[in-house]
Design an enzyme around this catalytic site. Sequence first.
Site, PDB file in Angstrom:
ATOM      1  N   LYS A   1       0.858  -1.192   0.000  1.00  0.00           N
ATOM      2  CA  LYS A   1       0.000   0.000   0.000  1.00  0.00           C
ATOM      3  C   LYS A   1       0.895   1.243   0.000  1.00  0.00           C
ATOM      4  O   LYS A   1       1.125   1.869   1.043  1.00  0.00           O
ATOM      5  CB  LYS A   1      -0.952  -0.031   1.191  1.00  0.00           C
ATOM      6  N   VAL A   2       1.403   1.578  -1.165  1.00  0.00           N
ATOM      7  CA  VAL A   2       2.275   2.740  -1.339  1.00  0.00           C
ATOM      8  C   VAL A   2       1.417   3.952  -1.680  1.00  0.00           C
ATOM      9  O   VAL A   2       0.582   3.899  -2.596  1.00  0.00           O
ATOM     10  CB  VAL A   2       3.316   2.472  -2.443  1.00  0.00           C
TER      11      VAL A   2
END
Length: 309
Positions: A161-162
Amino acid sequence: MDKTEKIWLNGKLVNWEDAKVHVLAHALNYGTGVFEGIRVYHTPKGMAIFRLKDHVQRMMDGCKMMGIDLVFDGKTYGFDDLCNAIKDVVRANGEMVDYVKPCVFLSGEEVGLNPIGVPVSMAITCVHMGNYLGTGSDAGAKLITSSWQRPDNLCGPAGAKVNGSYVASTLAKREAVSQGANEAVMLNSVGHVAECTGENIFMYLQGKIVTPASAESILNGITRRSIIQVAQDMGYEVLETEVSRFMLMSADEVWMTGTAAEIAPVTSVDRRPIGDGKVGKVATSIHAKFHDIVTGKDPKYEDWLDYVN
């Protein structure tokens, strides 16, 4: 979303309005951060965080991929430190909390893309989210197929989850809402179904549960993994594979899974009904089992719950 009172910032609990970063923070300008979303449930034993350890491990793995060291204000944080910090902030904000978002980000003031040597911060924020997809979505969500592509593994670490990776998701979400839908399906670079803007996707097709494989540029969803295990424990065959739009439209049932959305049935895609256009029995039965698990009513899955007190 309803805000709460305290936010954890670099090891200290501060008032909501005092959790601030500079306008030149690298993450604000270039998306250099890694975040998680984690649900908090009320159980007979008190407040419990769902699969906390798995979320923290995924966040740490994402930081490793991004080259971000877990050092905030000179202190190095390990796995147990992060788990305890998340529990602390949930505890500090009380019974209204149902969602917690930890985020590690480059907070240093920097103009330029080079992330090396930029100071790091971490914030842990609690809110009351309620139903992520809004009132009425339990009766079935409406989806469109987005014109925006799910970023693939050559664009960044799709399994983490960037922060910056979610620009495409926000564009797809805007597209869906503007067309009167609840969510958007995003395809990957070869035209296979990947996931929705913030959820993994499942279908019931020809007697099997089918979901896009991990290599299809999807998020390595923790709720997704949970539902695969629960469905298998319930006797369903689960196939992780390439999924075409035709398979999606031909499915008897479709549902989405995610921390925020939990399990959300889908009744139409691109204005075409899925199955008979009603919420299906398979999704309903799995959702009921999942609800028992997260609220502490099924001891078989007790190790998925981390109690706050």
